[in-house]
Enzyme design. Structure first.
Site, PDB file in Angstrom:
ATOM      1  N   HIS A 123      -7.486 -10.884  -1.188  1.00  0.00           N
ATOM      2  CA  HIS A 123      -6.847 -10.403   0.039  1.00  0.00           C
ATOM      3  C   HIS A 123      -7.254 -11.352   1.172  1.00  0.00           C
ATOM      4  CE1 HIS A 123      -6.294  -7.670   3.496  1.00  0.00           C
ATOM      5  NE2 HIS A 123      -5.547  -6.915   2.721  1.00  0.00           N
ATOM      6  N   LYS A 226      -9.011   4.235   2.733  1.00  0.00           N
ATOM      7  CA  LYS A 226      -8.350   4.172   1.427  1.00  0.00           C
ATOM      8  C   LYS A 226      -8.916   5.202   0.466  1.00  0.00           C
ATOM      9  CE  LYS A 226      -7.554  -0.816   1.765  1.00  0.00           C
ATOM     10  NZ  LYS A 226      -6.125  -1.035   1.988  1.00  0.00           N
ATOM     11  N   CYS A 366      -0.887  -9.095   2.136  1.00  0.00           N
ATOM     12  CA  CYS A 366      -2.022  -9.872   2.647  1.00  0.00           C
ATOM     13  C   CYS A 366      -2.658 -10.716   1.540  1.00  0.00           C
ATOM     14  CB  CYS A 366      -3.086  -8.973   3.278  1.00  0.00           C
ATOM     15  SG  CYS A 366      -2.492  -8.098   4.706  1.00  0.00           S
TER      16      CYS A 366
END
Ligand code: PMP
Length: 411
Positions: A123, A226, A366
Site C-alpha cells: 500500500h 478497519k 492505493c
C-alpha cells in the site's frame, strides 16, 4: 463458529437501505469496517460521563479518562500478544504508525549505502514513507516481486536481503490480492542479516489472530477503523528496546519529562511518542472494538471469512469474462477478491453493483505499483467481514450478472 445473524444484529447500519430501496450489502470492508452498537455507545458514554484530558488531572473525570485510555492500550497489547503495554503507541492510523517508524527510527539510523527491502504489493502507506527516508538518508529501496499466482516471490529473498539491509517492511495481508505473506519466515531471515522487521497489519489485524512475538515483528502497524473501531485511532507496536533507543516523532506537551528554554528531556515510552492531547474517546472505543472481536474469537473470524472466500471464489469462477487476481486459495488469502470484467471499467462495475445495493470498491486501492505489475489501471474489489453471509455473496454474484447484461455489447 460465528453466529452471523447475531453479529448482524449488533451493527445498526446493516439494517438500512441504499439506492433503489435495496438492502445494503456491504462488501467494502478492506476500506473500512462498520461499527457495532457497543462501540458507538462507548463513544457516547465517554463524552457523556467522563470526558477529560488524560495524565495531568487530579480530578475524578481526569482519573477515569486516564484509566480508560491506558486500559485501552493494555487491550491493544493483549490483542497482538505484546509482552508489555508500553510497546503500544496510539496513533491516528496505520499511515501515521509507519511514518512514525520512518521518521523517528529510519531517518536517524540509515546512511548512504543502506538498503530497505519492500515488496511491489505494498500500500502507498508502506511505500511513500520509505521513499522519503531513502531520499533523505541516501539509502536504497529494493523490492520483492510477486509470483504468477500472486504470492510474495521468496525465491529472490536471499539475493535481495544483504548485510546492507537495515529495514524490511512488508504487509501481512495485501489489500488488493488478499495474499497473506509468510512474515515469520521473512522476519527470521531479516534478523539473520541484522535488519529490523516492520509489519503493515492494516488488513491482517482485523481478520486473523496476530502474535507479534511469534511473527518476529519489531514494529507492527494497524488502524482501528478497519476492525470495528472508530476512525482517527490506530496503533503502532514497537519492541521496547527499539522504542527506548529512538528519539521522539513530534514535539510538544505530554512527550516531555522536563522542558528548559533551549532543551528538553523526553518522557518514558510510550508517551514520548504521543505529543499533545491524544484521541482519548476514540482510543477507549477502539478498546471496546477489541473486546468485541475477542468476544467473537479471532480464530472464528478467520474461519468465517475463509468459508465466505472459498464460496465466493467458487461462485465467481462461474462468471465468464472475469479476471480474478490473488492466489485464489483461502489458506493463504484473506476475505478479499479483486477482479476485472474484461472490457468494462471497474468504476462502471462498482456503479452497477451499487444500483443493486452491493457496495464494493473500484480503483487503484492505493497500490499503483501493484496495478502496473498486474498490467491494469484499476480493479474492482469485494472484501468480507464478520457480518457478511453466503446470501450476500449470492447477491454480489447476481449483481455481477447484471453488469454482464448491461455491458453485453462489449466484446
Ligand atoms: N496498509 C494497508 C495494507 C491498507 O489496506 C491500508 C488501508 N487501506 C493502509 C495501510 C492505510 O491505512 P490507513 O488509511 O488507516 O492509514
Amino acid at each position: 463458529m460465528l453466529d452471523v445473524e447475531a453479529v448482524r444484529r449488533d451493527f445498526p447500519i446493516l439494517g438500512r437501505t441504499v439506492r433503489n430501496g435495496r438492502r445494503l450489502v456491504y462488501l467494502d470492508n478492506a476500506a473500512t469496517s462498520q461499527k457495532p452498537r457497543v462501540v458507538i455507545e462507548a463513544l457516547k458514554h465517554y463524552y457523556e460521563h467522563y470526558n477529560a484530558n488524560v495524565h495531568r488531572g487530579v480530578h475524578t473525570l481526569a482519573e477515569e479518562a486516564t484509566e480508560a485510555y491506558e486500559g485501552a492500550r493494555a487491550k491493544v497489547a493483549r490483542f497482538i500478544n505484546a509482552p508489555d503495554s508500553r510497546s503500544v503507541i496510539f496513533v491516528r492510523n496505520t499511515t501515521e504508525a509507519l511514518n512514525l517508524v520512518a521518521y523517528a527510527y529510519a531517518r536517524r539510523e540509515l546512511k548512504p549505502g543502506d538498503e530497505i527491502l519492500l515488496s511491489i504489493m505494498e500500500h502507498h502507506s508502506n511505500l511513500v514513507p520509505w521513499q522519503l527516508v531513502a531520499r533523505e538518508t541516501g539509502a536504497e529501496l529494493k523490492f520483492l516481486d510477486i509470483t504468477e499466482d500472486h504470492r510474495l516471490d521468496l525465491s529472490q529473498l536471499d539475493r535481495l536481503l544483504t548485510r546492507r539491509t537495515r529495514i524490511v517492511a512488508l504487509t501481512l495481508m495485501s489489500n488488493v490480492l488478499g495474499t497473506i505473506n509468510p512474515i515469520k519466515a521473512v522476519a527470521r531471515a531479516a534478523h539473520d542479516v541484522g535488519a529490523v522487521m516492520v509489519v503493515d497489519a492494516a488488513q491482517a489485524a482485523p481478520h486473523m489472530p496476530i502474535d507479534v512475538q511469534d511473527l518476529g515483528a519489531d514494529f507492527l502497524a494497524f488502524s482501528g477503523h478497519k476492525m470495528c473501531g472508530p476512525t482517527g485511532i490506530g496503533a503502532l507496536f514497537g519492541k521496547l528496546e527499539l522504542l527506548e533507543r529512538m528519539g521522539p516523532f513530534l514535539g510538544g506537551g505530554s512527550m516531555i519529562r522536563d522542558v528548559h528554554l533551549t532543551y528538553s528531556e523526553w518522557n518514558d515510552v510510550p508517551w514520548k511518542f504521543e505529543a499533545g492531547t491524544p484521541n482519548i474517546g476514540d482510543a477507549v472505543a477502539f478498546g471496546v472494538a477489541i473486546d468485541y472481536l475477542e468476544g467473537l474469537g479471532m480464530e472464528n473470524v478467520r474461519r468465517h471469512e475463509k468459508e465466505l472466500l472459498a464460496y465466493a471464489l467458487q461462485r465467481i469462477a462461474e462468471i465468464e469474462g472475469l479476471e480474478v487476481y490473488g492466489p485464489k486459495d483461502p489458506e493463504v488469502q484473506g476475505g478479499i477478491i479483486s477482479f476485472n470484467y474484461l472490457g468494462v471499467h471497474p468504476h462502471d462495475v462498482g456503479t452497477v453493483l451499487d444500483s443493486e445495493g452491493v457496495a464494493i470498491r473500484a480503483g487503484h486501492h492505493c497500490a499503483k505499483p501493484l496495478m502496473r505489475r498486474l498490467g491494469v489501471v484499476a480493479t474492482a474489489r469485494a472484501s468480507f467481514y464478520i457480518y457478511n453471509t453466503k446470501a450476500e455473496v449470492d447477491a454480489f454474484i447476481q449483481a455481477l450478472a447484471r453488469v454482464r447484461e448491461i455491458f453485453s455489447h462489449v466484446p
